[in-house]
Write a protein that holds these residues in place. Sequence first.
Motif, short mmCIF file in Angstrom:
data_model
loop_
_atom_site.label_atom_id
_atom_site.label_comp_id
_atom_site.label_asym_id
_atom_site.label_seq_id
_atom_site.Cartn_x
_atom_site.Cartn_y
_atom_site.Cartn_z
N GLU A 191 -19.01 32.14 -10.59
CA GLU A 191 -17.69 32.63 -10.19
C GLU A 191 -16.65 32.59 -11.31
O GLU A 191 -15.53 33.06 -11.16
CB GLU A 191 -17.17 31.86 -8.97
N MET A 192 -17.03 32.07 -12.46
CA MET A 192 -16.12 31.96 -13.60
C MET A 192 -15.69 33.36 -14.07
O MET A 192 -16.45 34.31 -14.02
CB MET A 192 -16.86 31.24 -14.73
N ASP A 193 -14.45 33.46 -14.54
CA ASP A 193 -13.94 34.72 -15.07
C ASP A 193 -14.69 35.06 -16.36
O ASP A 193 -14.80 34.22 -17.26
CB ASP A 193 -12.44 34.61 -15.35
N VAL A 194 -15.20 36.27 -16.44
CA VAL A 194 -16.02 36.66 -17.59
C VAL A 194 -15.22 36.64 -18.90
O VAL A 194 -15.77 36.33 -19.96
CB VAL A 194 -16.72 38.02 -17.35
N MET A 195 -13.93 36.92 -18.84
CA MET A 195 -13.13 36.88 -20.07
C MET A 195 -13.00 35.44 -20.58
O MET A 195 -13.02 35.21 -21.79
CB MET A 195 -11.75 37.49 -19.83
N ASN A 196 -12.92 34.48 -19.68
CA ASN A 196 -12.91 33.07 -20.06
C ASN A 196 -14.26 32.70 -20.71
O ASN A 196 -14.31 32.00 -21.72
CB ASN A 196 -12.62 32.19 -18.84
N ALA A 197 -15.35 33.20 -20.12
CA ALA A 197 -16.68 32.93 -20.66
C ALA A 197 -16.82 33.53 -22.07
O ALA A 197 -17.36 32.89 -22.97
CB ALA A 197 -17.76 33.49 -19.74
N GLY B 77 -12.43 42.44 -17.16
CA GLY B 77 -12.69 41.20 -16.45
C GLY B 77 -13.69 41.35 -15.34
O GLY B 77 -14.44 42.31 -15.26
N GLY B 78 -13.68 40.35 -14.48
CA GLY B 78 -14.66 40.23 -13.41
C GLY B 78 -15.26 38.84 -13.47
O GLY B 78 -14.83 37.99 -14.25
N ARG B 79 -16.25 38.65 -12.65
CA ARG B 79 -16.92 37.34 -12.60
C ARG B 79 -18.16 37.34 -13.49
O ARG B 79 -18.75 38.39 -13.73
CB ARG B 79 -17.33 37.05 -11.16
N VAL C 248 -18.64 44.48 -20.52
CA VAL C 248 -17.21 44.27 -20.24
C VAL C 248 -16.38 45.18 -21.15
O VAL C 248 -15.44 45.84 -20.70
CB VAL C 248 -16.81 42.79 -20.45
N ALA C 249 -16.76 45.24 -22.43
CA ALA C 249 -16.03 46.07 -23.38
C ALA C 249 -16.13 47.55 -23.00
O ALA C 249 -15.13 48.28 -23.03
CB ALA C 249 -16.57 45.85 -24.79
N VAL C 250 -17.32 47.99 -22.63
CA VAL C 250 -17.52 49.39 -22.25
C VAL C 250 -16.72 49.72 -20.99
O VAL C 250 -16.05 50.76 -20.93
CB VAL C 250 -19.02 49.70 -22.05
N MET D 261 -24.03 38.82 -15.77
CA MET D 261 -25.13 38.00 -16.27
C MET D 261 -26.49 38.65 -16.02
O MET D 261 -26.65 39.47 -15.11
CB MET D 261 -25.10 36.62 -15.64
N THR D 262 -27.45 38.26 -16.83
CA THR D 262 -28.84 38.63 -16.61
C THR D 262 -29.41 37.66 -15.59
O THR D 262 -29.32 36.44 -15.78
CB THR D 262 -29.63 38.55 -17.94
N LYS D 263 -29.97 38.21 -14.51
CA LYS D 263 -30.47 37.35 -13.44
C LYS D 263 -31.95 36.99 -13.60
O LYS D 263 -32.39 35.95 -13.14
CB LYS D 263 -30.23 38.02 -12.09
#
Length: 133
Positions: free
Chosen positions: A21-27, A71-73, A60-62, A78-80
């Motif tokens: 659930e973490m923000d992807v931009m933070n990651a 952004g997003g989660r 995310v960049a695209v 992620m690769t599952k």
Amino acid sequence: MSKSIAVKDYMSASLVTFTPEMDVMNAIDILVKNRISGAPVVDERGNLIGLLSEKDCMKVAVQAGYHEQLGGRVDDYMTKQVITVEADASVLEVAKLFMEKGPRRYPVVEDNRLVGQISRRDVLRSLLGMNTH
């Protein structure tokens, strides 16, 4: 190389991890600041559920470039399907995996719980360790 050298003897146990659930931009910020190319994604019990890599973050960049959405989660990107290795596995078997597959590192698990990661460099380090004996 001896088959008795276990992954757990050469893996890194101290890892940067993300939650789904973490923000992807933070990651992405964490990846850049720590100069790492990816990190495991774990649930609240420490079970491995995915991997977020620099390649995943390119999405995310695209998306930002084409759709002006940033952004997003983490679990949106992620690769599952992640190839893992067991902590008791032979370093020799992991060396073969590195030769056959593309990743630079593999998450190390015990009962699906993340306990570390092993990289190509760790496998090479095991060779040097054998050379000194």
